[in-house]
Design a protein around this motif. Structure first.
Motif, PDB file in Angstrom:
ATOM      1  N   CYS A  68     124.832  16.984  90.887  1.00  0.00           N
ATOM      2  CA  CYS A  68     124.812  16.974  89.529  1.00  0.00           C
ATOM      3  C   CYS A  68     124.824  18.024  88.702  1.00  0.00           C
ATOM      4  O   CYS A  68     125.178  18.176  87.441  1.00  0.00           O
ATOM      5  CB  CYS A  68     123.459  16.072  89.336  1.00  0.00           C
ATOM      6  N   GLU A  69     124.296  19.242  89.168  1.00  0.00           N
ATOM      7  CA  GLU A  69     123.789  20.471  88.482  1.00  0.00           C
ATOM      8  C   GLU A  69     124.610  21.506  89.047  1.00  0.00           C
ATOM      9  O   GLU A  69     124.951  21.384  90.412  1.00  0.00           O
ATOM     10  CB  GLU A  69     122.466  21.048  88.378  1.00  0.00           C
ATOM     11  N   PRO A  70     125.158  22.565  88.691  1.00  0.00           N
ATOM     12  CA  PRO A  70     125.801  23.581  89.215  1.00  0.00           C
ATOM     13  C   PRO A  70     124.885  24.438  90.226  1.00  0.00           C
ATOM     14  O   PRO A  70     123.536  24.619  89.767  1.00  0.00           O
ATOM     15  CB  PRO A  70     126.090  24.706  88.060  1.00  0.00           C
ATOM     16  N   ASN A  71     125.327  24.700  91.114  1.00  0.00           N
ATOM     17  CA  ASN A  71     124.530  25.381  92.238  1.00  0.00           C
ATOM     18  C   ASN A  71     125.443  26.183  93.231  1.00  0.00           C
ATOM     19  O   ASN A  71     126.096  25.688  93.841  1.00  0.00           O
ATOM     20  CB  ASN A  71     123.473  24.413  93.242  1.00  0.00           C
ATOM     21  N   PRO A  72     125.155  27.503  93.013  1.00  0.00           N
ATOM     22  CA  PRO A  72     126.460  28.246  93.803  1.00  0.00           C
ATOM     23  C   PRO A  72     125.741  28.320  95.452  1.00  0.00           C
ATOM     24  O   PRO A  72     126.732  28.700  96.258  1.00  0.00           O
ATOM     25  CB  PRO A  72     126.176  29.842  93.082  1.00  0.00           C
ATOM     26  N   GLU A  73     124.433  28.008  95.597  1.00  0.00           N
ATOM     27  CA  GLU A  73     124.334  27.955  97.012  1.00  0.00           C
ATOM     28  C   GLU A  73     124.816  26.838  97.711  1.00  0.00           C
ATOM     29  O   GLU A  73     125.015  26.994  98.977  1.00  0.00           O
ATOM     30  CB  GLU A  73     122.760  27.612  97.063  1.00  0.00           C
ATOM     31  N   THR A  74     125.244  25.794  97.074  1.00  0.00           N
ATOM     32  CA  THR A  74     125.627  24.704  97.857  1.00  0.00           C
ATOM     33  C   THR A  74     127.071  24.476  97.270  1.00  0.00           C
ATOM     34  O   THR A  74     127.775  23.457  97.913  1.00  0.00           O
ATOM     35  CB  THR A  74     125.103  23.293  97.523  1.00  0.00           C
ATOM     36  N   GLY A  75     127.597  25.236  96.499  1.00  0.00           N
ATOM     37  CA  GLY A  75     129.275  25.025  96.203  1.00  0.00           C
ATOM     38  C   GLY A  75     129.355  24.032  95.003  1.00  0.00           C
ATOM     39  O   GLY A  75     130.439  23.510  94.952  1.00  0.00           O
ATOM     40  N   SER A  76     128.234  23.554  94.457  1.00  0.00           N
ATOM     41  CA  SER A  76     128.404  22.483  93.320  1.00  0.00           C
ATOM     42  C   SER A  76     128.562  22.971  91.890  1.00  0.00           C
ATOM     43  O   SER A  76     127.877  23.966  91.475  1.00  0.00           O
ATOM     44  CB  SER A  76     127.022  21.739  93.344  1.00  0.00           C
ATOM     45  N   PHE A  77     129.538  22.684  91.389  1.00  0.00           N
ATOM     46  CA  PHE A  77     129.906  22.795  90.002  1.00  0.00           C
ATOM     47  C   PHE A  77     129.225  21.794  89.111  1.00  0.00           C
ATOM     48  O   PHE A  77     129.282  22.095  87.776  1.00  0.00           O
ATOM     49  CB  PHE A  77     131.372  22.708  89.855  1.00  0.00           C
ATOM     50  N   GLY A  78     128.526  20.906  89.383  1.00  0.00           N
ATOM     51  CA  GLY A  78     127.975  19.961  88.652  1.00  0.00           C
ATOM     52  C   GLY A  78     128.923  19.023  87.927  1.00  0.00           C
ATOM     53  O   GLY A  78     130.171  18.992  88.196  1.00  0.00           O
ATOM     54  N   THR A  79     128.309  18.279  86.997  1.00  0.00           N
ATOM     55  CA  THR A  79     129.344  17.085  86.382  1.00  0.00           C
ATOM     56  C   THR A  79     129.394  17.258  85.041  1.00  0.00           C
ATOM     57  O   THR A  79     129.956  16.263  84.325  1.00  0.00           O
ATOM     58  CB  THR A  79     128.796  15.601  87.143  1.00  0.00           C
ATOM     59  N   ARG A  80     128.723  18.121  84.412  1.00  0.00           N
ATOM     60  CA  ARG A  80     128.856  18.382  82.948  1.00  0.00           C
ATOM     61  C   ARG A  80     130.379  18.490  82.434  1.00  0.00           C
ATOM     62  O   ARG A  80     131.447  19.007  83.211  1.00  0.00           O
ATOM     63  CB  ARG A  80     128.109  19.463  82.266  1.00  0.00           C
ATOM     64  N   ASP A  81     130.751  17.917  81.421  1.00  0.00           N
ATOM     65  CA  ASP A  81     131.965  17.917  80.965  1.00  0.00           C
ATOM     66  C   ASP A  81     133.007  16.944  81.535  1.00  0.00           C
ATOM     67  O   ASP A  81     134.267  16.831  81.309  1.00  0.00           O
ATOM     68  CB  ASP A  81     132.705  19.190  80.744  1.00  0.00           C
ATOM     69  N   ARG A  82     132.469  16.239  82.802  1.00  0.00           N
ATOM     70  CA  ARG A  82     133.516  15.388  83.426  1.00  0.00           C
ATOM     71  C   ARG A  82     133.836  14.108  82.615  1.00  0.00           C
ATOM     72  O   ARG A  82     132.671  13.563  82.031  1.00  0.00           O
ATOM     73  CB  ARG A  82     132.857  15.150  84.753  1.00  0.00           C
ATOM     74  N   THR A  83     135.083  13.480  82.474  1.00  0.00           N
ATOM     75  CA  THR A  83     135.202  12.120  82.093  1.00  0.00           C
ATOM     76  C   THR A  83     134.709  11.137  82.784  1.00  0.00           C
ATOM     77  O   THR A  83     134.765  11.120  83.995  1.00  0.00           O
ATOM     78  CB  THR A  83     136.841  12.323  81.999  1.00  0.00           C
ATOM     79  N   CYS A  84     133.954  10.023  82.215  1.00  0.00           N
ATOM     80  CA  CYS A  84     133.198   9.055  82.928  1.00  0.00           C
ATOM     81  C   CYS A  84     133.830   7.853  82.261  1.00  0.00           C
ATOM     82  O   CYS A  84     134.383   7.889  81.005  1.00  0.00           O
ATOM     83  CB  CYS A  84     131.806   9.212  82.790  1.00  0.00           C
ATOM     84  N   ASN A  85     133.639   6.628  82.781  1.00  0.00           N
ATOM     85  CA  ASN A  85     134.166   5.502  82.513  1.00  0.00           C
ATOM     86  C   ASN A  85     132.822   4.797  81.844  1.00  0.00           C
ATOM     87  O   ASN A  85     131.850   4.256  82.434  1.00  0.00           O
ATOM     88  CB  ASN A  85     134.875   4.751  83.587  1.00  0.00           C
ATOM     89  N   VAL A  86     132.856   4.583  80.335  1.00  0.00           N
ATOM     90  CA  VAL A  86     131.724   3.809  79.743  1.00  0.00           C
ATOM     91  C   VAL A  86     131.517   2.568  80.209  1.00  0.00           C
ATOM     92  O   VAL A  86     130.455   1.900  80.033  1.00  0.00           O
ATOM     93  CB  VAL A  86     131.900   4.098  78.360  1.00  0.00           C
ATOM     94  N   THR A  87     132.573   1.605  80.755  1.00  0.00           N
ATOM     95  CA  THR A  87     132.407   0.293  80.859  1.00  0.00           C
ATOM     96  C   THR A  87     132.236  -0.046  82.530  1.00  0.00           C
ATOM     97  O   THR A  87     131.883  -1.017  82.987  1.00  0.00           O
ATOM     98  CB  THR A  87     133.852  -0.472  80.590  1.00  0.00           C
TER      99      THR A  87
END
Length: 312
Positions: A241-260
């Protein structure tokens, strides 16, 4: 080597298709071909973190021993085997060609012909390439080798006969048949199912003549133990969910999502409860197309407005 590189790219592209709507969407750190290298290392400090994060579409890189890493190794190894096999059948490589071993007695009304794809050779090249660095006596190497082989075995298991009819006026008096690989999407779909049912393992250490050696054992004895066709892992995945360089996660901010959608690609789950923003986009598209005899299609250009939803 061009076929090997093409196979890794094919594996990455299929991975990104399979996980396009998930929090982890198989985005690589620097878009390199080092899919079996540091891109999968958990705990590695990512150099130029901010620069790379801004340069890439939001996504994540799998830690070393999670089920995400298991899928990446399997699909990339399968991609190399697939691309090398296809290259041999197309005649673009001078060191290999068609498979001549499948020459058993033909069935009634058909005969061997065409160019059977030599998947055994493709698997051999993939094994030499992908497993070369997995020679350490630790759990990480044991896991990677297992998942690499699971991907390659999927290619062999999905080989099938393709046939072409011969005869007057479209009749099928004789069929010419050859062995062929499936569409790579079928391989991706199969390995995605294996990802969903991957087996969790535990690491065991024991001493041998060469020193301490780590092996993997199924964590839950009551479950059916994994076969060579199953994916295995021994570390839990982060939530991405969140950016974390320790785990290699970029997070999901600004990702396109499906509102329906109420699934993982929906704005509620993909955005991890943070909410989403909505903007409108104008797109040029072809419309009012007409087929003219014979033989071309003419279209007008229309401007259409779409709502785009992105995670906060």
């Amino acid at each position: 080597m061009p076929s090997v590189a093409e196979g890794v790219k094919l594996g990455i592209q299929e991975c990104q298709h399979q996980f396009r709507g998930r929090r982890w969407n198989c985005t690589t750190i620097d878009d390199s071909l080092a899919i079996f290298g540091p891109v999968l290392d958990k705990g590695r400090k990512l150099r130029n973190w901010t620069k790379r994060r801004q340069a890439r579409e939001q996504g994540s890189t799998p830690p070393a021993a999670t089920r995400e890493s298991a899928f990446v190794h399997a699909i990339a190894s399968a991609g190399v085997a697939f691309a090398v096999t296809r290259s041999c059948a197309e005649g673009t490589s001078t060191i290999c060609g068609c498979d001549s071993h499948h020459k058993g007695p033909p069935g009634e009304g058909w005969k061997w012909g065409g160019c059977s794809e030599d998947a055994d050779f493709g698997v051999l090249v993939s094994r030499e390439f992908a497993d070369a660095r997995e020679n350490r006596p630790d759990a990480r190497s044991a896991m990677n080798k297992h998942n690499n082989e699971a991907g390659r075995t999927t290619i062999l298991d999905h080989m099938h006969l393709k046939c072409k009819c011969h005869g007057l006026s479209g009749s099928c008096e004789v069929k010419t048949c050859w062995w062929a690989q499936p569409d790579f999407r079928a391989i991706g779909d199969f390995l995605k199912d294996k990802y969903d049912s991957a087996s969790e393992m535990v690491v065991e250490k024991h001493r041998e003549s060469r020193g301490w050696v780590e092996t993997l054992r199924a964590k839950y004895a009551l479950f059916k133990p994994p076969t060579e066709r199953d994916l295995v892992y021994y570390e839990n995945s982060p939530n991405f969910c969140e950016p974390n360089p320790e785990t290699g996660s970029f997070g999901t901010r600004d990702r396109t999502c499906n509102v329906t959608s109420h699934g993982i690609d929906g704005c509620d789950l993909l955005c991890c409860g943070r909410g989403h923003n909505t903007r409108t986009e104008k797109r040029k598209e072809k419309c009012h197309c007409i087929f003219h005899w014979c033989c071309y299609v003419s279209c007008q250009e229309c401007i259409r407005i779409y709502d785009v939803h992105t995670c906060k």
